[in-house]
Design a protein around this motif. Sequence first.
Motif, short mmCIF file in Angstrom:
data_model
loop_
_atom_site.label_atom_id
_atom_site.label_comp_id
_atom_site.label_asym_id
_atom_site.label_seq_id
_atom_site.Cartn_x
_atom_site.Cartn_y
_atom_site.Cartn_z
N VAL A 123 0.65 -1.16 -0.19
CA VAL A 123 0.20 -0.16 -0.07
C VAL A 123 0.96 1.23 -0.02
O VAL A 123 0.50 2.32 -0.65
CB VAL A 123 -1.02 -0.07 1.16
N LEU A 124 1.91 1.21 0.78
CA LEU A 124 2.77 2.30 0.89
C LEU A 124 3.66 2.56 -0.55
O LEU A 124 3.91 3.86 -0.70
CB LEU A 124 3.75 2.47 2.10
N LYS A 125 3.70 1.59 -1.33
CA LYS A 125 4.44 1.77 -2.66
C LYS A 125 3.52 2.64 -3.51
O LYS A 125 4.07 3.22 -4.22
CB LYS A 125 4.53 0.62 -3.30
N ASP B 54 4.29 6.13 -3.06
CA ASP B 54 5.51 6.31 -3.59
C ASP B 54 6.26 6.30 -2.27
O ASP B 54 7.34 7.28 -2.32
CB ASP B 54 5.65 7.71 -4.29
N VAL B 55 6.20 5.62 -1.25
CA VAL B 55 6.92 5.63 -0.18
C VAL B 55 7.92 4.32 -0.31
O VAL B 55 7.39 3.21 -0.50
CB VAL B 55 6.15 5.55 1.20
N ASP B 56 9.18 4.62 -0.26
CA ASP B 56 10.24 3.61 -0.50
C ASP B 56 10.36 2.75 1.20
O ASP B 56 10.65 3.31 2.10
CB ASP B 56 11.54 3.92 -0.55
N THR B 57 9.78 1.36 1.00
CA THR B 57 9.66 0.62 2.30
C THR B 57 10.62 -0.46 2.43
O THR B 57 10.69 -1.33 3.25
CB THR B 57 8.44 0.04 2.52
N ARG B 58 11.73 -0.44 1.29
CA ARG B 58 12.78 -1.58 1.22
C ARG B 58 13.53 -1.72 2.45
O ARG B 58 13.84 -2.90 3.04
CB ARG B 58 13.51 -1.31 0.19
N ASN B 59 14.13 -0.70 3.29
CA ASN B 59 14.89 -0.52 4.19
C ASN B 59 14.27 -0.37 5.59
O ASN B 59 14.85 -0.47 6.56
CB ASN B 59 16.18 0.37 4.02
#
Length: 193
Positions: A94-96, A99-104
């Motif tokens: 959902v955060l993607k 446009d929120v980078d949640t990888r780290n």
Amino acid sequence: MIERLNQISLNDFIELSCGNYNCLLFDGEAATKEELKERATKLIVDYRNIVNPSGMKALILDKEDLVKERARLLSLRICQTLISINCFDDVREVLKLFDVDTRNMSEEQLIFKIDNMLRSAIFERKRNEERRKEEGEEKKATPEQIRSSFDTEIAFLMTYFKMNIDSRIINAAVYANIVHQADVDISIRKRQT
């Protein structure tokens, strides 16, 4: 029931604008209040779209922003629910979309990010609701003000185009086009000076 703007006289359209929806009915015809209000809204939107197309686009964009605002808030609340059942991968998806980078991001950072985004969205919604409420209160005209506004406009158009406008004979679509033409003509003249 009247369905198109060219079927209603300007006189009846003015009454419609004042809240008298019964002028949409033909003799002996009946309809629910909701049906009448829906049809009245459609006709008023059609009229405004002819008179001021750019103003209608701005109104539509404002409605679009309202829908986006609500969708964002709902999505963030869903994320909170997903977090409560430990579905962090779904929250990341959902955060993607935002446009929120949640990888780290750790799970704790995700929780913190959602909380901050939700607080921000709630604040923004309240601020926008207050602005819309203030604008709505300013725009709410009484039937007398509406009639007076049309009278002033009709008098101006009769003088400007040197023609007679009988509100019982001319239909609302033709009148809307006359108003639009005057607006275009005046705008062109202003640019030339």
